[in-house]
Scaffold this active site. Structure first.
Site, mmCIF file in Angstrom:
data_model
loop_
_atom_site.group_PDB
_atom_site.id
_atom_site.type_symbol
_atom_site.label_atom_id
_atom_site.label_comp_id
_atom_site.label_asym_id
_atom_site.label_seq_id
_atom_site.Cartn_x
_atom_site.Cartn_y
_atom_site.Cartn_z
ATOM 1 N N VAL A 119 10.286 2.649 -11.522
ATOM 2 C CA VAL A 119 9.783 3.983 -11.887
ATOM 3 C C VAL A 119 10.455 5.004 -10.971
ATOM 4 O O VAL A 119 10.572 4.784 -9.762
ATOM 5 C CB VAL A 119 8.243 4.039 -11.735
ATOM 6 C CG1 VAL A 119 7.720 5.430 -12.020
ATOM 7 C CG2 VAL A 119 7.601 3.027 -12.669
ATOM 8 N N GLY A 125 5.100 3.837 -9.094
ATOM 9 C CA GLY A 125 5.823 2.568 -9.263
ATOM 10 C C GLY A 125 4.853 1.398 -9.163
ATOM 11 O O GLY A 125 4.828 0.505 -10.020
ATOM 12 N N HIS A 126 4.019 1.422 -8.109
ATOM 13 C CA HIS A 126 3.007 0.368 -7.957
ATOM 14 C C HIS A 126 2.038 0.384 -9.143
ATOM 15 O O HIS A 126 1.674 -0.654 -9.685
ATOM 16 C CB HIS A 126 2.178 0.587 -6.683
ATOM 17 C CG HIS A 126 2.964 0.540 -5.409
ATOM 18 N ND1 HIS A 126 3.121 1.621 -4.576
ATOM 19 C CD2 HIS A 126 3.637 -0.470 -4.809
ATOM 20 C CE1 HIS A 126 3.833 1.282 -3.525
ATOM 21 N NE2 HIS A 126 4.170 0.012 -3.633
ATOM 22 N N LEU A 154 0.357 3.671 -2.116
ATOM 23 C CA LEU A 154 0.660 3.463 -3.536
ATOM 24 C C LEU A 154 1.220 4.709 -4.210
ATOM 25 O O LEU A 154 0.831 5.833 -3.901
ATOM 26 C CB LEU A 154 -0.608 3.004 -4.268
ATOM 27 C CG LEU A 154 -1.231 1.717 -3.725
ATOM 28 C CD1 LEU A 154 -2.514 1.386 -4.477
ATOM 29 C CD2 LEU A 154 -0.254 0.548 -3.802
ATOM 30 N N HIS A 155 2.138 4.466 -5.130
ATOM 31 C CA HIS A 155 2.707 5.541 -5.947
ATOM 32 C C HIS A 155 2.780 5.032 -7.388
ATOM 33 O O HIS A 155 2.354 3.896 -7.681
ATOM 34 C CB HIS A 155 4.079 5.960 -5.409
ATOM 35 C CG HIS A 155 5.008 4.801 -5.167
ATOM 36 N ND1 HIS A 155 5.515 4.026 -6.189
ATOM 37 C CD2 HIS A 155 5.489 4.248 -4.021
ATOM 38 C CE1 HIS A 155 6.285 3.082 -5.694
ATOM 39 N NE2 HIS A 155 6.279 3.184 -4.363
ATOM 40 N N GLY A 164 0.816 -1.215 0.000
ATOM 41 C CA GLY A 164 0.000 0.000 0.000
ATOM 42 C C GLY A 164 0.845 1.258 0.000
ATOM 43 O O GLY A 164 2.033 1.225 -0.309
ATOM 44 N N GLN A 181 14.285 -9.145 -3.683
ATOM 45 C CA GLN A 181 12.962 -9.733 -3.454
ATOM 46 C C GLN A 181 12.477 -10.454 -4.718
ATOM 47 O O GLN A 181 11.938 -11.562 -4.655
ATOM 48 C CB GLN A 181 11.985 -8.630 -3.066
ATOM 49 C CG GLN A 181 10.550 -9.072 -3.009
ATOM 50 C CD GLN A 181 9.651 -7.980 -2.465
ATOM 51 O OE1 GLN A 181 9.540 -7.825 -1.263
ATOM 52 N NE2 GLN A 181 9.016 -7.224 -3.330
ATOM 53 N N MET A 195 11.028 5.702 -6.912
ATOM 54 C CA MET A 195 9.821 5.928 -6.109
ATOM 55 C C MET A 195 9.710 4.861 -5.034
ATOM 56 O O MET A 195 10.008 3.690 -5.279
ATOM 57 C CB MET A 195 8.582 5.886 -6.998
ATOM 58 C CG MET A 195 8.490 7.090 -7.863
ATOM 59 S SD MET A 195 6.875 7.172 -8.646
ATOM 60 C CE MET A 195 7.137 8.625 -9.642
HETATM 61 P P1 AMP Z 1 5.985 -2.440 -1.675
HETATM 62 O O1 AMP Z 1 4.621 -1.853 -1.506
HETATM 63 O O2 AMP Z 1 7.096 -1.485 -1.390
HETATM 64 O O3 AMP Z 1 6.132 -3.761 -0.961
HETATM 65 O O4 AMP Z 1 6.139 -2.782 -3.217
HETATM 66 C C1 AMP Z 1 5.186 -3.566 -3.883
HETATM 67 C C2 AMP Z 1 5.671 -3.866 -5.264
HETATM 68 O O5 AMP Z 1 5.901 -2.644 -5.968
HETATM 69 C C3 AMP Z 1 7.021 -4.614 -5.266
HETATM 70 O O6 AMP Z 1 7.024 -5.564 -6.325
HETATM 71 C C4 AMP Z 1 8.010 -3.510 -5.532
HETATM 72 O O7 AMP Z 1 9.202 -3.952 -6.141
HETATM 73 C C5 AMP Z 1 7.213 -2.630 -6.482
HETATM 74 N N1 AMP Z 1 7.757 -1.270 -6.497
HETATM 75 C C6 AMP Z 1 8.009 -0.471 -5.441
HETATM 76 N N2 AMP Z 1 8.555 0.700 -5.853
HETATM 77 C C7 AMP Z 1 8.659 0.623 -7.204
HETATM 78 C C8 AMP Z 1 9.153 1.493 -8.217
HETATM 79 N N3 AMP Z 1 9.654 2.692 -7.926
HETATM 80 N N4 AMP Z 1 9.094 1.090 -9.503
HETATM 81 C C9 AMP Z 1 8.577 -0.144 -9.825
HETATM 82 N N5 AMP Z 1 8.103 -1.001 -8.915
HETATM 83 C C10 AMP Z 1 8.140 -0.636 -7.623
#
Ligand code: AMP
Length: 282
Positions: free
Chosen positions: A165, A23-24, A20-21, A18, A142, A173
């Site tokens: 992203v 990237g998500h 969210l930005h 969550g 991961q 991000m």
């Molecule tokens: P998180 O919410 O940080 O656990 O991330 C959830 C998913 O989003 C994971 O697969 C992360 O690798 C991906 N993610 C997080 N930040 C970015 C980003 N800046 N660009 C692309 N994917 C991202």
């Protein structure tokens, strides 16, 4: 989901924590292109946080996240409570990951983190039953752990690694970027700048040189408050490279103020793979 799967529908799953930005949201976009049904997951998993980490204060802007997912056309949101995922409290069975993958990079500094990740991801896959899963290259280690989880446990799932992203100045991000003060935010831009500089130097010199890495460390040290690691590793084994090879990942984790930020650049002529639109879609 099982019924949809049996009907041959592709179910794309994007698990997140969550806050969210973009990237998500880019993962959602990839999932929409590759699948018939898109499921987003939001779960802040206590199992992957250390005792001194930010589990309690991790941002949880539920309404805003739901609004963004709706806008992106997500079909289902799986947003369980901790008590729903772990009804008996701490589990007695975990997914263990070989030390060679988790005693390096972030794993060295976050003991138990990837065991927590692998365990919750296996549980989420079992509940959602996706055909395709989408993870960000930003959390490279991961991604490697999840890919091996799928392969080694014979899960019938396609794994997709999607590009990182970035903000306009290059900062990857992250939900944790919101912890940064304005001054820290300015310093944080040096992380990606250093990684891209090192990549260009390596590609130009066509060799791994200790002096290049030392120069990168010197540059980074001026901007950040602590460097946990800066490594050039093999993309699959994550072991440090000493000799030249064409595929590499340069990865780092740094502290800016109290915020731990990670980033990496992938040197691979085949990444990112072009994802084609589904047949019949415009
Ligand atoms: P998180 O919410 O940080 O656990 O991330 C959830 C998913 O989003 C994971 O697969 C992360 O690798 C991906 N993610 C997080 N930040 C970015 C980003 N800046 N660009 C692309 N994917 C991202």
């Amino acid at each position: 989901m099982l019924q949809l799967r049996r009907k041959g529908r592709r179910i794309g799953f994007v698990p997140t924590m969550g806050a969210l930005h973009d990237g998500h949201l880019s993962l959602i976009l990839y999932a929409r292109r590759e699948s018939d049904i898109v499921v987003a997951g939001i779960f802040v998993n206590p199992l992957q946080f250390g005792p001194k980490e930010d589990f309690k204060k991790y941002p949880r802007p539920k309404a805003e996240d739901e609004r963004l997912l709706k806008k992106e056309g997500v079909d289902y949101l799986f947003h369980p409570e901790v008590s729903g995922m772990y009804p008996k409290g701490k589990p007695l069975v975990f997914v263990d990951v070989d030390p060679s993958l988790v005693n390096v990079l972030c794993g060295e500094f976050r003991p138990g983190h990837f065991r927590g990740v692998a365990t919750v991801v296996a549980k989420l896959f079992e509940i959602v039953k996706p055909t395709d899963v989408f993870f960000g290259a930003k959390d490279y280690q991961q991604g490697v752990v999840v890919r091996r989880l799928i392969e080694d446990l014979n899960m019938d799932i396609r794994f997709h690694l999607c590009p990182t992203v970035r903000e306009k100045d290059g900062l990857a991000m992250s939900s944790r970027n919101r912890y940064l003060s304005a001054k820290e935010r300015r310093r944080a831009r040096e992380i990606s700048a250093t990684l891209f500089w090192l990549r260009d130097q390596i590609l130009y010199a066509r060799k791994e040189s200790d002096s290049l890495k030392k120069a990168a460390l010197r540059r980074l040290r001026k901007a950040v408050d602590r460097i946990d690691y800066l490594e050039i590793v093999d993309p699959e084994t994550l072991q440090p490279l000493t000799r030249f090879q064409s595929k590499r990942v340069i990865a780092t984790a740094c502290l800016v103020g109290k915020t731990r930020l990670i980033d990496n650049v992938i040197i691979d002529p085949l990444f990112p793979k072009k994802i084609h639109k589904k047949e019949g879609s415009s």
